[in-house]
Scaffold this motif. Structure first.
Motif, PDB file in Angstrom:
ATOM      1  N   GLU A  81       0.834  -1.209   0.000  1.00  0.00           N
ATOM      2  CA  GLU A  81       0.000   0.000   0.000  1.00  0.00           C
ATOM      3  C   GLU A  81       0.866   1.255   0.000  1.00  0.00           C
ATOM      4  OE1 GLU A  81      -4.062   1.787   1.996  1.00  0.00           O
ATOM      5  OE2 GLU A  81      -3.210  -0.095   2.733  1.00  0.00           O
ATOM      6  N   ASP A  82       1.967   1.229   0.764  1.00  0.00           N
ATOM      7  CA  ASP A  82       2.891   2.372   0.755  1.00  0.00           C
ATOM      8  C   ASP A  82       3.472   2.582  -0.641  1.00  0.00           C
ATOM      9  OD1 ASP A  82       2.477   2.838   3.430  1.00  0.00           O
ATOM     10  OD2 ASP A  82       4.295   1.797   4.104  1.00  0.00           O
ATOM     11  N   THR A  83       3.817   1.488  -1.298  1.00  0.00           N
ATOM     12  CA  THR A  83       4.332   1.590  -2.669  1.00  0.00           C
ATOM     13  C   THR A  83       3.271   2.167  -3.594  1.00  0.00           C
ATOM     14  OG1 THR A  83       5.790  -0.312  -2.307  1.00  0.00           O
ATOM     15  CG2 THR A  83       5.328   0.308  -4.600  1.00  0.00           C
TER      16      THR A  83
ATOM     17  N   ARG B 258       0.961   4.253  -2.795  1.00  0.00           N
ATOM     18  CA  ARG B 258       0.879   5.700  -2.548  1.00  0.00           C
ATOM     19  C   ARG B 258       1.963   6.449  -3.318  1.00  0.00           C
ATOM     20  NH1 ARG B 258       0.198   3.968   2.987  1.00  0.00           N
ATOM     21  NH2 ARG B 258      -2.007   4.092   3.589  1.00  0.00           N
ATOM     22  N   GLU B 259       3.165   5.894  -3.316  1.00  0.00           N
ATOM     23  CA  GLU B 259       4.255   6.527  -4.067  1.00  0.00           C
ATOM     24  C   GLU B 259       3.912   6.592  -5.557  1.00  0.00           C
ATOM     25  OE1 GLU B 259       7.876   4.489  -3.356  1.00  0.00           O
ATOM     26  OE2 GLU B 259       7.833   4.768  -1.170  1.00  0.00           O
ATOM     27  N   ILE B 260       3.383   5.497  -6.092  1.00  0.00           N
ATOM     28  CA  ILE B 260       3.022   5.461  -7.504  1.00  0.00           C
ATOM     29  C   ILE B 260       1.923   6.475  -7.789  1.00  0.00           C
ATOM     30  CG2 ILE B 260       2.019   4.031  -9.330  1.00  0.00           C
ATOM     31  CD1 ILE B 260       3.341   1.614  -7.906  1.00  0.00           C
ATOM     32  N   GLY B 261       0.928   6.553  -6.914  1.00  0.00           N
ATOM     33  CA  GLY B 261      -0.162   7.503  -7.102  1.00  0.00           C
ATOM     34  C   GLY B 261       0.335   8.939  -7.145  1.00  0.00           C
ATOM     35  N   ARG B 262       1.283   9.265  -6.275  1.00  0.00           N
ATOM     36  CA  ARG B 262       1.845  10.628  -6.291  1.00  0.00           C
ATOM     37  C   ARG B 262       2.593  10.890  -7.596  1.00  0.00           C
ATOM     38  NH1 ARG B 262       2.406   9.490  -0.573  1.00  0.00           N
ATOM     39  NH2 ARG B 262       4.443   8.531  -0.888  1.00  0.00           N
ATOM     40  N   GLU B 263       3.262   9.862  -8.095  1.00  0.00           N
ATOM     41  CA  GLU B 263       3.982  10.015  -9.370  1.00  0.00           C
ATOM     42  C   GLU B 263       3.027  10.195 -10.541  1.00  0.00           C
ATOM     43  OE1 GLU B 263       6.370   6.538  -9.673  1.00  0.00           O
ATOM     44  OE2 GLU B 263       7.702   7.083  -8.017  1.00  0.00           O
ATOM     45  N   LEU B 264       1.854   9.581 -10.478  1.00  0.00           N
ATOM     46  CA  LEU B 264       0.892   9.670 -11.569  1.00  0.00           C
ATOM     47  C   LEU B 264       0.182  11.015 -11.631  1.00  0.00           C
ATOM     48  CD1 LEU B 264      -0.828   6.153 -11.368  1.00  0.00           C
ATOM     49  CD2 LEU B 264       0.794   6.940 -13.094  1.00  0.00           C
ATOM     50  N   ALA B 265       0.164  11.748 -10.524  1.00  0.00           N
ATOM     51  CA  ALA B 265      -0.556  13.020 -10.490  1.00  0.00           C
ATOM     52  C   ALA B 265       0.060  14.016 -11.457  1.00  0.00           C
ATOM     53  CB  ALA B 265      -0.537  13.589  -9.072  1.00  0.00           C
ATOM     54  N   PRO B 266      -0.775  14.773 -12.192  1.00  0.00           N
ATOM     55  CA  PRO B 266      -0.240  15.805 -13.087  1.00  0.00           C
ATOM     56  C   PRO B 266       0.469  16.892 -12.292  1.00  0.00           C
ATOM     57  CG  PRO B 266      -2.632  16.000 -12.869  1.00  0.00           C
ATOM     58  CD  PRO B 266      -2.253  14.717 -12.207  1.00  0.00           C
ATOM     59  N   ALA B 267       1.413  17.557 -12.933  1.00  0.00           N
ATOM     60  CA  ALA B 267       2.205  18.584 -12.242  1.00  0.00           C
ATOM     61  C   ALA B 267       1.332  19.732 -11.765  1.00  0.00           C
ATOM     62  CB  ALA B 267       3.304  19.098 -13.176  1.00  0.00           C
ATOM     63  N   THR B 268       0.335  20.109 -12.530  1.00  0.00           N
ATOM     64  CA  THR B 268      -0.590  21.176 -12.154  1.00  0.00           C
ATOM     65  C   THR B 268      -2.011  20.691 -12.396  1.00  0.00           C
ATOM     66  OG1 THR B 268      -0.501  22.172 -14.365  1.00  0.00           O
ATOM     67  CG2 THR B 268       1.062  22.984 -12.728  1.00  0.00           C
ATOM     68  N   THR B 269      -2.937  21.203 -11.602  1.00  0.00           N
ATOM     69  CA  THR B 269      -4.337  20.833 -11.786  1.00  0.00           C
ATOM     70  C   THR B 269      -5.232  21.976 -11.362  1.00  0.00           C
ATOM     71  OG1 THR B 269      -6.045  19.213 -11.234  1.00  0.00           O
ATOM     72  CG2 THR B 269      -4.474  19.757  -9.508  1.00  0.00           C
ATOM     73  N   VAL B 270      -6.298  22.192 -12.114  1.00  0.00           N
ATOM     74  CA  VAL B 270      -7.294  23.204 -11.785  1.00  0.00           C
ATOM     75  C   VAL B 270      -8.480  22.550 -11.085  1.00  0.00           C
ATOM     76  CG1 VAL B 270      -8.888  24.924 -12.733  1.00  0.00           C
ATOM     77  CG2 VAL B 270      -6.595  24.689 -13.711  1.00  0.00           C
ATOM     78  N   ASP B 271      -8.846  21.382 -11.550  1.00  0.00           N
ATOM     79  CA  ASP B 271     -10.005  20.658 -11.028  1.00  0.00           C
ATOM     80  C   ASP B 271      -9.542  19.277 -10.553  1.00  0.00           C
ATOM     81  OD1 ASP B 271     -12.309  19.216 -10.571  1.00  0.00           O
ATOM     82  OD2 ASP B 271     -13.377  19.982 -12.321  1.00  0.00           O
ATOM     83  N   PRO B 272      -9.361  19.081  -9.234  1.00  0.00           N
ATOM     84  CA  PRO B 272      -8.861  17.787  -8.733  1.00  0.00           C
ATOM     85  C   PRO B 272      -9.735  16.599  -9.118  1.00  0.00           C
ATOM     86  CG  PRO B 272      -8.751  19.458  -7.012  1.00  0.00           C
ATOM     87  CD  PRO B 272      -9.529  20.056  -8.142  1.00  0.00           C
TER      88      PRO B 272
ATOM     89  N   LEU C  49      -2.637  -2.504  -3.606  1.00  0.00           N
ATOM     90  CA  LEU C  49      -1.823  -1.579  -4.391  1.00  0.00           C
ATOM     91  C   LEU C  49      -2.690  -0.478  -4.988  1.00  0.00           C
ATOM     92  CD1 LEU C  49       1.062  -1.076  -5.642  1.00  0.00           C
ATOM     93  CD2 LEU C  49       0.222  -2.306  -7.646  1.00  0.00           C
ATOM     94  N   HIS C  50      -3.858  -0.859  -5.497  1.00  0.00           N
ATOM     95  CA  HIS C  50      -4.778   0.097  -6.106  1.00  0.00           C
ATOM     96  C   HIS C  50      -5.297   1.091  -5.061  1.00  0.00           C
ATOM     97  CE1 HIS C  50      -8.775   0.717  -8.482  1.00  0.00           C
ATOM     98  NE2 HIS C  50      -8.022   1.796  -8.447  1.00  0.00           N
ATOM     99  N   ARG C  51      -5.584   0.609  -3.871  1.00  0.00           N
ATOM    100  CA  ARG C  51      -6.036   1.499  -2.799  1.00  0.00           C
ATOM    101  C   ARG C  51      -4.952   2.531  -2.476  1.00  0.00           C
ATOM    102  NH1 ARG C  51      -9.591   1.173   1.815  1.00  0.00           N
ATOM    103  NH2 ARG C  51      -8.826   2.552   3.466  1.00  0.00           N
ATOM    104  N   GLY C  52      -3.709   2.057  -2.349  1.00  0.00           N
ATOM    105  CA  GLY C  52      -2.612   2.978  -2.093  1.00  0.00           C
ATOM    106  C   GLY C  52      -2.432   3.980  -3.208  1.00  0.00           C
ATOM    107  N   LEU C  53      -2.567   3.509  -4.453  1.00  0.00           N
ATOM    108  CA  LEU C  53      -2.456   4.395  -5.607  1.00  0.00           C
ATOM    109  C   LEU C  53      -3.503   5.505  -5.534  1.00  0.00           C
ATOM    110  CD1 LEU C  53      -1.968   3.185  -9.270  1.00  0.00           C
ATOM    111  CD2 LEU C  53      -3.570   5.013  -8.727  1.00  0.00           C
ATOM    112  N   SER C  54      -4.737   5.135  -5.185  1.00  0.00           N
ATOM    113  CA  SER C  54      -5.817   6.123  -5.084  1.00  0.00           C
ATOM    114  C   SER C  54      -5.508   7.151  -4.002  1.00  0.00           C
ATOM    115  CB  SER C  54      -7.148   5.422  -4.779  1.00  0.00           C
ATOM    116  OG  SER C  54      -7.483   4.489  -5.775  1.00  0.00           O
ATOM    117  N   THR C  55      -5.022   6.680  -2.861  1.00  0.00           N
ATOM    118  CA  THR C  55      -4.703   7.576  -1.750  1.00  0.00           C
ATOM    119  C   THR C  55      -3.562   8.529  -2.113  1.00  0.00           C
ATOM    120  OG1 THR C  55      -5.388   5.868  -0.183  1.00  0.00           O
ATOM    121  CG2 THR C  55      -4.076   7.678   0.681  1.00  0.00           C
ATOM    122  N   GLY C  56      -2.517   7.987  -2.730  1.00  0.00           N
ATOM    123  CA  GLY C  56      -1.381   8.829  -3.119  1.00  0.00           C
ATOM    124  C   GLY C  56      -1.754   9.866  -4.153  1.00  0.00           C
TER     125      GLY C  56
END
Length: 219
Positions: free
Chosen positions: A113-115, A117-131, A178-185
């Motif tokens: 799950e920790d892993t 979260r790391e992946i989820g943070r990496e997948l996030a776009p650099a900037t966002t207007v509408d989360p 893993l998917h849960r962690g990805l969503s959280t990250g």
């Protein structure tokens, strides 16, 4: 992504296939000019290909809220995109074998799950207007076919497709954790105030997994 008939002729054109692959890689909506820059193509030609992909239901045309003046078109993978062309089976087999080999005890699941979260943070776009829209775009690009319902102070996302169904069959605890962690990250980067309050896995063959989020800024 899952497979379906009807779009093979659209992605058979090499430039369109490259454009679609770029949108999958971006995981967020991008402008015609950005797609053209990434491919080293003229924007006019790229726009014509994007229009064709849009007609085929593979990409969505979007416009960001809050843009000054007349906003330009932005493009993202459509939530219901089901392009033809199977990925090489060896990659699917590798994921399935890794799922089978990964320990799923309590300690192992915490690491997984920790892993995630790391992946989820990496997948996030650099900037966002509408989360919320960015969350949808990332999961659409991953092949989940997300359907969003806005709730008071948050949203509910129903995932209409499971692109990892073969791996889930091998080891559901590992893949879903893993998917849960990805969503959280991912949420932590899109909106630090957002809280994952519901994560409901379903049968991977019928999909319909539910992600519920509350406590978003401005909610």
């Amino acid at each position: 992504m899952d497979l379906a008939s009807g779009n093979s002729h659209v992605l058979a054109q090499p430039t369109r296939a490259r454009i679609f692959a770029q949108l999958v890689e971006c995981r967020t909506a991008v402008s015609t000019g950005e797609v053209a820059r990434r491919l080293g193509k003229h924007p006019n030609g790229v726009r014509r290909h994007l229009e064709r992909l849009h007609e085929a239901g593979l990409v969505e045309r979007l416009q960001r809220k809050g843009t000054r003046g007349r906003p330009g078109d932005l493009w993202a993978v459509a939530s219901g995109a089901r392009p033809d062309g199977a990925d090489p089976s060896d990659y699917a087999n590798l994921a399935r074998w890794l799922a089978r080999a990964t320990p799923s005890g309590p300690a192992g699941l915490r690491i997984i799950e920790d892993t995630g979260r790391e992946i989820g943070r990496e997948l996030a776009p650099a900037t966002t207007v509408d989360p919320v829209e960015s969350f949808r775009e990332v999961f659409a690009a991953l092949g989940f076919q997300p359907m969003i319902q806005i709730d008071e102070g948050g949203f509910t996302c129903r995932l209409e497709n499971c692109p990892y169904r073969t791996s889930v069959r091998e080891n559901p605890d590992v893949i879903c954790t893993l998917h849960r962690g990805l969503s959280t990250g991912l949420l932590s980067k899109l909106d630090p105030q957002a809280i994952l309050t519901r994560f409901e896995p379903h049968d991977p063959d019928t999909a319909g997994c539910v992600v519920g989020v509350e406590g978003m800024a401005g909610g």
